[in-house]
Design a protein around this motif. Structure first.
Motif, mmCIF file in Angstrom:
data_model
loop_
_atom_site.group_PDB
_atom_site.id
_atom_site.type_symbol
_atom_site.label_atom_id
_atom_site.label_comp_id
_atom_site.label_asym_id
_atom_site.label_seq_id
_atom_site.Cartn_x
_atom_site.Cartn_y
_atom_site.Cartn_z
ATOM 1 N N SER A 155 0.831 -1.208 0.000
ATOM 2 C CA SER A 155 0.000 0.000 0.000
ATOM 3 C C SER A 155 0.866 1.258 0.000
ATOM 4 O O SER A 155 0.577 2.233 -0.695
ATOM 5 C CB SER A 155 -0.921 0.013 1.224
ATOM 6 N N ALA A 156 1.938 1.219 0.796
ATOM 7 C CA ALA A 156 2.838 2.367 0.859
ATOM 8 C C ALA A 156 3.515 2.604 -0.481
ATOM 9 O O ALA A 156 3.659 3.750 -0.933
ATOM 10 C CB ALA A 156 3.889 2.152 1.950
ATOM 11 N N LYS A 157 3.925 1.526 -1.142
ATOM 12 C CA LYS A 157 4.569 1.670 -2.456
ATOM 13 C C LYS A 157 3.596 2.255 -3.473
ATOM 14 O O LYS A 157 3.960 3.131 -4.267
ATOM 15 C CB LYS A 157 5.093 0.331 -2.959
ATOM 16 N N GLN A 158 2.361 1.771 -3.460
ATOM 17 C CA GLN A 158 1.359 2.298 -4.384
ATOM 18 C C GLN A 158 1.095 3.770 -4.114
ATOM 19 O O GLN A 158 0.978 4.582 -5.040
ATOM 20 C CB GLN A 158 0.059 1.504 -4.266
ATOM 21 N N ALA A 159 1.012 4.118 -2.811
ATOM 22 C CA ALA A 159 0.789 5.515 -2.448
ATOM 23 C C ALA A 159 1.966 6.380 -2.904
ATOM 24 O O ALA A 159 1.778 7.502 -3.389
ATOM 25 C CB ALA A 159 0.589 5.647 -0.940
ATOM 26 N N MET A 160 3.191 5.860 -2.751
ATOM 27 C CA MET A 160 4.357 6.613 -3.178
ATOM 28 C C MET A 160 4.375 6.769 -4.701
ATOM 29 O O MET A 160 4.672 7.845 -5.228
ATOM 30 C CB MET A 160 5.634 5.927 -2.707
ATOM 31 N N ASP A 161 4.048 5.690 -5.417
ATOM 32 C CA ASP A 161 3.995 5.770 -6.883
ATOM 33 C C ASP A 161 2.976 6.814 -7.323
ATOM 34 O O ASP A 161 3.231 7.603 -8.247
ATOM 35 C CB ASP A 161 3.638 4.407 -7.475
ATOM 36 N N ASP A 162 1.814 6.822 -6.666
ATOM 37 C CA ASP A 162 0.779 7.813 -6.990
ATOM 38 C C ASP A 162 1.271 9.231 -6.685
ATOM 39 O O ASP A 162 1.008 10.174 -7.444
ATOM 40 C CB ASP A 162 -0.500 7.542 -6.189
ATOM 41 N N ALA A 163 1.978 9.367 -5.556
ATOM 42 C CA ALA A 163 2.475 10.682 -5.148
ATOM 43 C C ALA A 163 3.490 11.219 -6.151
ATOM 44 O O ALA A 163 3.436 12.392 -6.550
ATOM 45 C CB ALA A 163 3.106 10.597 -3.758
ATOM 46 N N VAL A 164 4.416 10.360 -6.572
ATOM 47 C CA VAL A 164 5.429 10.786 -7.542
ATOM 48 C C VAL A 164 4.774 11.129 -8.876
ATOM 49 O O VAL A 164 5.102 12.138 -9.510
ATOM 50 C CB VAL A 164 6.497 9.696 -7.722
#
Length: 367
Positions: A155-164
């Protein structure tokens, strides 16, 4: 030849040039909100990962302790089992021990002694059972927590990908908007120059006609700005700074913190590069913009007209630099487009926006 800024703006309106700030205002606002939401989503997911990892570490530590205690517990339980077996097999001897007591007090003492031995043996055996049960439960909990940690990490990786992705998309839109603004401003100024040239030619023709009629020497025409100054309106050729390459938060901060710290070295803002970089990532703002403005407005915090206000920003003041930095960067995101552009300069410093723009751009390029 001097050109009034008001003439340039009027020419922009008269020639019907589109205002790029209006066309995508709603889209930019939605994207800015997405940036802030994605950052919060990542922080929350990362916190769950950290919490799960803390539980994993505690359980792994406890498993290690139990496994270290088990050999001694097994040995003690084995000894107790053998002792209890012998006591059960030698029950006649125990009865004889009680019957051979000289008085009732001795009987009570012997019984208590036997109870103490039995309790000790039971404690050792129960201790082994409890340790084994705790070990099993802890291992089960560890497996569950590791599975949860993996889910939270995903979930954190997906959130980071979305943020970037959101930050990169905003950067591209900002670059297009800044280029459109710069082009519009240049066209407006060119139109103003042409209008001024035509006006000057007409004035010269009229002056020649008047002089011919009056038979007086010709005088050279002059043009001034509205304020009487002779500064010509200009837009820097390098209309925007180098676009920011967005990445996940840690690597972004690790890249920009030392660069900003080096830029601010020796100033009151020295050592706050991390705050500038983190705030820039959180709000999707060019990390060079706020430090550069601080230099132009207050020599990097050396001359502040309000406490901790290094940016000549309204009438604001703050209790410390970190709070001030985050507030200023958030304000740049919400009110000024988050990057240096013609519209940013015109809004931030209307009277001398061109000089301000050039100065801030120069400082940004040195970070």
């Amino acid at each position: 030849m001097a050109l009034p800024l008001a003439l340039a703006v009027a020419a922009s309106t008269a020639t019907g040039l589109a205002n790029p700030r209006v066309a995508r205002a709603d889209e930019m606002s939605d994207l800015q909100q997405r940036i802030e939401d994605s950052g919060s989503a990542y922080d929350e997911a990362q916190q769950r990962v950290d919490d799960a990892q803390a539980k994993i570490d505690a359980n792994e530590q406890r498993i290690g302790q139990i496994e270290a205690e088990l050999p001694a517990a097994k040995q003690s339980a084995a000894t107790s089992l053998r002792a209890m077996y012998k006591m059960q097999q030698g029950s006649n001897g125990l009865i004889n021990l009680i019957l051979s007591s000289e008085d009732f007090s001795e009987v009570i003492s012997n019984v208590r002694y036997l109870d103490t031995i039995a309790e000790h043996n039971n404690t050792a055996i129960n201790g082994l059972v409890d340790l084994s049960s705790e070990l099993s439960q802890t291992r089960d909990a560890l497996a569950s927590e590791k599975a949860q940690a993996e889910s939270d990490a995903a979930s954190a990786k997906q959130a980071m990908d979305d943020a970037v992705a959101a930050r990169q998309e905003l950067e591209e839109r900002r670059a297009a908007q800044a280029a459109a603004e710069a082009e519009a401003a240049k066209q407006a100024i060119e139109a103003a120059k042409q209008a001024a040239a035509q006006q000057a030619a007409a004035q010269q023709e009229q002056q020649k006609a008047d002089e011919k009629a009056d038979e007086k020497p010709a005088a050279q025409p002059t043009f001034t700005t509205n304020s009487g100054a002779s500064a010509e309106v200009k837009v820097p050729d390098n209309a925007t700074s180098t676009p920011v390459q967005w990445s996940e938060k840690d690597s972004f901060v690790n890249k920009w913190q030392p660069r900003i710290d080096a830029y601010l070295a020796g100033s009151p803002l020295s050592g706050h590069g991390k705050t500038f970089a983190e705030a820039a990532w959180d709000y999707g703002v060019d990390p060079r913009l706020s430090p550069a403005i601080s230099c132009v407005e207050s020599s990097k915090g050396a001359v502040c007209f309000r406490p901790h206000n290094a940016w000549g920003w309204g009438s604001s003041s703050w209790p410390d630099w970190d709070t001030a930095i985050r507030s200023h960067v958030a304000g740049l995101a919400s009110g000024y487009g988050g990057q240096l552009s013609v519209s940013t300069a015109q809004k931030y410093c209307p009277p001398t926006w061109q000089e301000w723009y050039s100065s801030v751009l120069s400082e940004m390029n040195s970070i």
